[in-house]
Design a protein around this motif. Structure first.
Motif, PDB file in Angstrom:
ATOM      1  N   ASN A 105      11.058 -54.834   0.247  1.00 22.88           N
ATOM      2  CA  ASN A 105      10.265 -54.460  -0.471  1.00 22.88           C
ATOM      3  C   ASN A 105      10.656 -52.702  -1.258  1.00 22.88           C
ATOM      4  O   ASN A 105      10.036 -52.660  -1.367  1.00 22.88           O
ATOM      5  N   PHE A 106      12.491 -52.360  -1.043  1.00 20.06           N
ATOM      6  CA  PHE A 106      12.068 -51.217  -1.463  1.00 20.06           C
ATOM      7  C   PHE A 106      12.671 -50.488  -3.350  1.00 20.06           C
ATOM      8  O   PHE A 106      11.832 -50.063  -3.298  1.00 20.06           O
ATOM      9  N   GLN A 107      12.128 -52.410  -4.125  1.00 21.23           N
ATOM     10  CA  GLN A 107      11.840 -52.540  -5.411  1.00 21.23           C
ATOM     11  C   GLN A 107      10.688 -52.068  -5.454  1.00 21.23           C
ATOM     12  O   GLN A 107      10.119 -51.131  -6.992  1.00 21.23           O
ATOM     13  N   GLU A 108      10.043 -52.036  -4.557  1.00 21.08           N
ATOM     14  CA  GLU A 108       8.323 -51.721  -4.522  1.00 21.08           C
ATOM     15  C   GLU A 108       8.310 -50.551  -4.253  1.00 21.08           C
ATOM     16  O   GLU A 108       7.355 -49.421  -4.378  1.00 21.08           O
ATOM     17  N   ILE A 109       8.610 -49.273  -3.521  1.00 21.41           N
ATOM     18  CA  ILE A 109       8.576 -48.232  -2.277  1.00 21.41           C
ATOM     19  C   ILE A 109       9.194 -47.789  -3.008  1.00 21.41           C
ATOM     20  O   ILE A 109       8.490 -46.273  -3.551  1.00 21.41           O
ATOM     21  N   ALA A 110       9.698 -47.564  -4.156  1.00 25.81           N
ATOM     22  CA  ALA A 110      10.693 -46.715  -4.920  1.00 25.81           C
ATOM     23  C   ALA A 110       9.851 -45.723  -6.254  1.00 25.81           C
ATOM     24  O   ALA A 110      10.012 -44.816  -6.386  1.00 25.81           O
ATOM     25  N   PRO A 111       9.026 -47.022  -6.697  1.00 20.64           N
ATOM     26  CA  PRO A 111       8.093 -46.380  -7.776  1.00 20.64           C
ATOM     27  C   PRO A 111       7.296 -44.825  -7.194  1.00 20.64           C
ATOM     28  O   PRO A 111       6.781 -44.348  -7.803  1.00 20.64           O
ATOM     29  N   ALA A 112       6.625 -44.920  -5.917  1.00 15.47           N
ATOM     30  CA  ALA A 112       5.829 -44.367  -5.654  1.00 15.47           C
ATOM     31  C   ALA A 112       6.885 -43.079  -4.697  1.00 15.47           C
ATOM     32  O   ALA A 112       5.599 -42.300  -4.532  1.00 15.47           O
ATOM     33  N   ASN A 163       9.298 -54.542   5.072  1.00 18.08           N
ATOM     34  CA  ASN A 163       9.803 -55.203   5.368  1.00 18.08           C
ATOM     35  C   ASN A 163      11.484 -55.721   5.718  1.00 18.08           C
ATOM     36  O   ASN A 163      11.490 -55.321   4.255  1.00 18.08           O
ATOM     37  N   GLY A 164      11.289 -55.552   6.298  1.00 15.03           N
ATOM     38  CA  GLY A 164      13.340 -55.796   6.677  1.00 15.03           C
ATOM     39  C   GLY A 164      13.544 -56.066   7.861  1.00 15.03           C
ATOM     40  O   GLY A 164      12.370 -56.225   9.257  1.00 15.03           O
ATOM     41  N   MET A 165      15.411 -56.510   7.507  1.00 12.89           N
ATOM     42  CA  MET A 165      15.635 -56.244   9.114  1.00 12.89           C
ATOM     43  C   MET A 165      15.785 -55.057   8.989  1.00 12.89           C
ATOM     44  O   MET A 165      17.480 -54.747   7.919  1.00 12.89           O
ATOM     45  N   PHE A 166      16.572 -54.552  10.248  1.00  8.84           N
ATOM     46  CA  PHE A 166      17.325 -52.535   9.592  1.00  8.84           C
ATOM     47  C   PHE A 166      17.600 -52.086  11.301  1.00  8.84           C
ATOM     48  O   PHE A 166      16.585 -51.990  12.105  1.00  8.84           O
ATOM     49  N   ALA A 167      18.597 -51.439  11.882  1.00  7.81           N
ATOM     50  CA  ALA A 167      18.675 -50.346  12.331  1.00  7.81           C
ATOM     51  C   ALA A 167      19.514 -49.201  11.584  1.00  7.81           C
ATOM     52  O   ALA A 167      20.350 -49.434  10.518  1.00  7.81           O
ATOM     53  N   PHE A 168      18.841 -48.133  11.751  1.00  7.45           N
ATOM     54  CA  PHE A 168      19.341 -46.929  10.489  1.00  7.45           C
ATOM     55  C   PHE A 168      19.425 -45.716  11.507  1.00  7.45           C
ATOM     56  O   PHE A 168      18.562 -45.427  12.236  1.00  7.45           O
ATOM     57  N   ALA A 169      19.899 -44.690  11.232  1.00  9.72           N
ATOM     58  CA  ALA A 169      19.736 -43.514  11.469  1.00  9.72           C
ATOM     59  C   ALA A 169      19.410 -42.231   9.949  1.00  9.72           C
ATOM     60  O   ALA A 169      20.532 -42.532   9.928  1.00  9.72           O
ATOM     61  N   ILE A 170      19.139 -41.234  10.911  1.00  7.65           N
ATOM     62  CA  ILE A 170      18.865 -39.762  10.285  1.00  7.65           C
ATOM     63  C   ILE A 170      18.966 -38.481  10.763  1.00  7.65           C
ATOM     64  O   ILE A 170      18.262 -38.683  11.708  1.00  7.65           O
ATOM     65  N   TYR A 171      19.908 -38.158  10.172  1.00  6.62           N
ATOM     66  CA  TYR A 171      19.955 -36.236  10.559  1.00  6.62           C
ATOM     67  C   TYR A 171      19.828 -35.786  10.111  1.00  6.62           C
ATOM     68  O   TYR A 171      19.204 -35.698   8.827  1.00  6.62           O
ATOM     69  N   ASP A 172      18.107 -34.693  10.437  1.00  5.75           N
ATOM     70  CA  ASP A 172      18.013 -33.610   9.536  1.00  5.75           C
ATOM     71  C   ASP A 172      19.258 -32.386   9.957  1.00  5.75           C
ATOM     72  O   ASP A 172      18.946 -32.102  11.235  1.00  5.75           O
ATOM     73  N   LYS A 173      19.842 -31.988   9.264  1.00  3.48           N
ATOM     74  CA  LYS A 173      20.669 -30.918   9.219  1.00  3.48           C
ATOM     75  C   LYS A 173      19.228 -29.450   9.762  1.00  3.48           C
ATOM     76  O   LYS A 173      20.804 -28.989  10.343  1.00  3.48           O
TER      77      LYS A 173
END
Length: 613
Positions: free
Chosen positions: A79-86, A116-126
Motif C-alpha cells: 500500500n505504499f502508493q496510498e501512503i506516499a501522498p500523505a 500492509n506487506g511482507m517485510f524485514a527492514f533496518a533503519i539507523y538514525d545517524k
C-alpha cells in the motif's frame, strides 16, 4: 524481495570487509545490486532483487531526504502508493523503500501499523546512533540476530551470521532446539540451532542503542481474537471474497513479470482465480508433477488452468531430478529442517524463474480455514471418554497394522497442556515426547518446550480453532514460510502470499468455526468463494499435500543416506542420539513399518547437518 545483513558493534572492532562477507554470502537473494553502509560502529549490507522501480536510484542502502536516516529493506509494502501522498516530501523514486523510510521519519517508529506487506527492514538514525529492526506481522520475511550486550548482528539467513568474524568459535549447539526439531521437524522461534542466535519474533521491532536492546510487539495473533464472530454466511462470503480480491490485486503490483504457483488445490486455485479476475492478460501459472502417479496432481492443476485460461507451464519431474536437491537441503536451510516438500518447492521455483521474477502462492489457507485433518484429531481428543480410555484405545489400535499403529501414537498424548504439539508431531509421523527421551543421549536430553496456550480474553476458541492457532504461531511461520522463502530465494525468485494479508488473517480468526467446517466440509467458506470462479466438480477428490514419495525413496535410491549418516560410527561420534535406538528404528522401517519414514528422515537430516556444519 532481497537480502539484508549487518551489525552494530559498540566496540568498533568490526570492518567494512566483515560487512561485505556476511552480505555477499546471501547474494542469491539479490543478484541485481549490492550496497553497503559503514561508519565504524554500524554496518548495513543489502543485496537487491529488483521488483519495483528497476532503476539504480532505488538501490540500497537508501538515505532519507534529510540525510539523517539510512534503510535496508527486504520484502514489499503493497500500500505504499496510498501512503506516499500523505508524506510531506518529494519522492525521488517510485519504490516502496523510499516511502517506508520517509513515513518512519515523519510518523515515528509506530508508523509500522500503516504498512500492509511482507517485510524485514533496518533503519539507523545517524544523529543519535539508534538502530531499529522490523519484522512483518506473520513472519513472512526472516530475521536472525545475535546480541551480547556490546555487539548486535542480524541477517535474512543464518549462514551470514555464521560467517561473521567476531562469532568465530563462539557458536554452540542449542540442545533444546535439537529436541524441538525431532518433535516438530523444524526449529520454532525464538530458537535457532545455535544457542547464541535467535529468530526475531513476528509482529515486532527491536530498538538498539548504547543503553541496550528493547523489543516492542506491535501486533500479536492473540490480540486479534474478538468477542464477536462472522456468523451470517452470505455476509461473511461477500467479505471474504472482497478481501481475497483486494489482497491479490495488491500483490500484483510489480515492475517485473509474475505468475502463480498452481497445484490444483483449493488455496492455489483461489489465488490464481483472483489473479485472473484482476489481470488484463492471461496469468502465467506453474505446476510440477511426479511420474509417481500417487504424488502427481498436475492433471488437477491443468484442469483449473484450462478453466481460467491461464498461460500454463507444467513440469514433470523425474525421481533423479528431485534427488539432486537432497544433498543441498542442509546448505539451503542452514539448520536441521525436515519438511521434505522443500524439494518440490525448489523444483517449481526453478521452473518458474525461467519465466518470471515474482510469484504468488496459496500458503495459509489450511491454517486460517481449518483445512488439515489434524484439526479433527483435536476435536476427538478433547472428549472426556477419549481422555479416560486413551491408553486401552492406543493399545488396541497398535495391533491393527501400520495405519492404525500410527493412530495409536496420537492417543498417547502426555497431558492436555501439551496436546497441540503432540497432535502435530504425530500427524507428521515424527518422534513423540516419550520417544525423544529414549532417543537422546544424557547430554542432549532437553524437553521440547514450546508455548501452547495464550491469553485470549475476548473469546474461548474451540479445540479445532486452538489447534489451528497453534499452527499459525509455529508451523506456518517457522516451517511453511521458511520453506518457501529459502526455496524461492535460492533461485532469486520473489514469492508473495495473498492469503496472509493481515486483514484476511484478522477476518479468519473471527470467522465462526461453523463456516470453516460445515457438514463435514473443511475450508467450507473459502471453497464457496472459489466455486464462484471455478466449478466445484474439479475439486471433488481427496486432499493431497505438496509432497514426494519419501518413504519409498528411502527404501530405494535414498537408502544410501541411512548408510552414510545413520551408521554406528557417525552416530556414536556425534553423540546426540543413542545408536541402539537408531538401529532399532532402521530395522522396523526396513522391515515394513512404513509410517516411520519421517522419523528416519529426521535423523538423516540432523546427522547430515551435524557432520557438515
Amino acid at each position: 524481495m532481497c537480502g539484508i545483513a549487518g551489525f552494530v558493534d559498540f566496540t568498533q572492532n568490526s570492518s567494512q570487509n566483515d560487512l561485505e562477507i556476511i552480505t555477499d554470502c546471501i547474494a542469491h537473494r539479490g543478484p541485481n545490486a549490492a550496497g553497503y553502509f559503514f561508519d565504524g560502529t554500524i554496518g548495513l549490507g543489502h543485496r537487491r532483487l529488483s521488483i519495483l522501480d528497476l532503476s539504480a536510484a532505488a538501490n540500497q542502502p537508501m538515505y532519507s531526504a534529510n540525510d539523517r536516516y539510512v534503510i535496508i529493506f527486504n520484502g514489499e509494502v503493497y500500500n505504499f502508493q496510498e501512503i506516499a501522498p500523505a508524506l510531506d516530501v518529494k519522492m525521488k523514486t517510485t519504490s516502496d523503500t523510499e516511502v517506508i523510510l520517509e513515513a518512519f521519519v515523519q510518523w515515528g517508529p509506530d508508523f509500522v501499523h500503516q504498512l500492509n506487506g511482507m517485510f524485514a527492514f533496518a533503519i539507523y538514525d545517524k544523529q543519535v546512533q539508534k538502530f531499529f529492526l522490523y519484522r512483518d506481522r506473520m513472519g513472512i520475511k526472516p530475521v536472525y540476530y545475535y546480541y551480547d550486550g556490546q555487539r548486535f548482528a542480524f541477517s535474512s539467513e543464518l549462514k551470514s551470521l555464521v560467517k561473521l568474524p567476531f562469532l568465530a568459535g563462539k557458536l554452540t549447539l542449542n540442545k533444546e532446539a535439537i529436541s524441538q526439531f525431532l518433535y516438530l521437524g523444524y526449529i520454532p522461534r525464538p530458537n535457532s540451532i545455535y544457542a547464541e542466535i535467535r529468530k526475531m519474533d513476528s509482529g515486532s521491532y527491536l530498538v538498539l542503542n548504547q543503553h541496550g536492546l528493547e523489543t516492542i510487539n506491535y501486533w500479536r495473533l492473540s490480540d486479534q481474537v474478538q468477542a464477536d464472530v462472522w456468523q451470517n454466511e452470505a455476509e461473511a462470503k461477500e467479505k471474504l471474497k472482497d478481501l481475497v480480491l483486494s489482497s491479490v490485486q495488491y500483490r500484483m503490483i510489480s515492475d517485473v513479470p509474475f505468475g502463480t504457483f498452481l497445484s490444483g488445490g483449493i488455496d492455489s486455485s483461489l489465488v490464481t482465480a483472483a489473479a485472473a479476475q484482476v489481470a488484463d492478460k492471461p496469468v502465467k501459472t506453474f505446476s510440477i508433477g511426479f511420474k509417481d502417479g500417487k504424488h502427481n496432481e498436475a492433471q488437477f492443476a491443468r484442469a483449473v488452468s484450462q478453466h481460467l485460461k491461464t498461460d500454463h507451464h507444467e513440469f514433470t519431474v523425474t525421481e533423479k531430478e528431485a534427488l539432486n536437491w537432497v544433498d543441498k537441503l542442509t546448505q539451503i536451510y542452514d539448520e536441521p529442517f525436515a519438511d521434505s516438500s522443500a524439494i518440490p518447492t525448489l523444483l517449481v521455483s526453478e521452473l518458474s524463474r525461467q519465466h518470471v521474477t515474482m510469484t504468488l502462492s496459496g500458503d495459509g489457507g489450511d491454517e486460517l480455514f481449518l483445512g488439515y485433518g489434524m484439526y479433527q484429531w483435536a476435536n476427538r481428543l478433547q472428549k472426556p471418554f477419549v481422555n479416560t480410555f486413551k491408553a486401552p484405545i492406543a493399545t488396541a489400535l497398535s495391533y491393527l497394522g501400520n495405519r492404525y499403529e500410527r493412530a495409536a501414537h496420537v492417543f498417547r498424548y502426555p497431558s492436555s497442556s501439551r496436546i497441540k504439539s503432540h497432535i502435530f508431531s504425530q500427524e507428521q509421523y515424527l518422534f513423540s515426547e516419550t520417544e525423544i527421551k529414549h532417543l537422546l543421549t544424557p547430554g542432549f536430553s532437553a524437553f521440547p518446550a514450546i508455548q501452547e496456550s495464550w491469553n485470549l480474553p475476548n473469546r474461548e476458541l474451540t479445540a479445532m480453532e486452538q489447534q489451528a492457532f497453534f499452527d499459525m504461531q509455529y508451523y506456518l511461520q517457522d516451517d511453511l514460510l521458511v520453506k518457501v522463502d529459502r526455496a524461492t530465494m535460492t533461485h532469486s525468485l520473489e514469492t508473495r502470499v495473498p492469503l496472509l494479508d493481515y486483514r484476511l488473517v484478522e477476518f479468519a480468526l473471527n470467522l465462526s468455526p461453523d463456516l470453516k467446517v460445515k457438514n463435514g466440509v473443511a475450508k467450507y467458506l473459502l471453497k464457496q468463494v472459489l466455486y464462484d470462479f471455478v466449478p466445484a466438480e474439479i475439486f471433488n477428490r481427496p486432499k493431497w499435500g505438496f509432497s514426494i514419495p519419501l518413504g519409498s525413496w528411502l527404501k530405494g535410491d535414498l537408502q544410501y543416506l541411512m548408510a552414510d549418516y545413520l551408521n554406528e560410527k557417525v552416530v556414536t561420534q556425534l553423540g546426540v542420539v543413542n545408536y541402539t535406538e537408531v538401529e532399532r528404528l532402521k530395522k522396523l522401517f526396513l522391515g515394513g513399518k512404513d509410517y516411520l519414514y519421517n522419523r528416519v528422515w529426521l535423523l538423516i537430516i540432523l546427522h547430515k547437518w551435524l557432520l557438515h556444519k
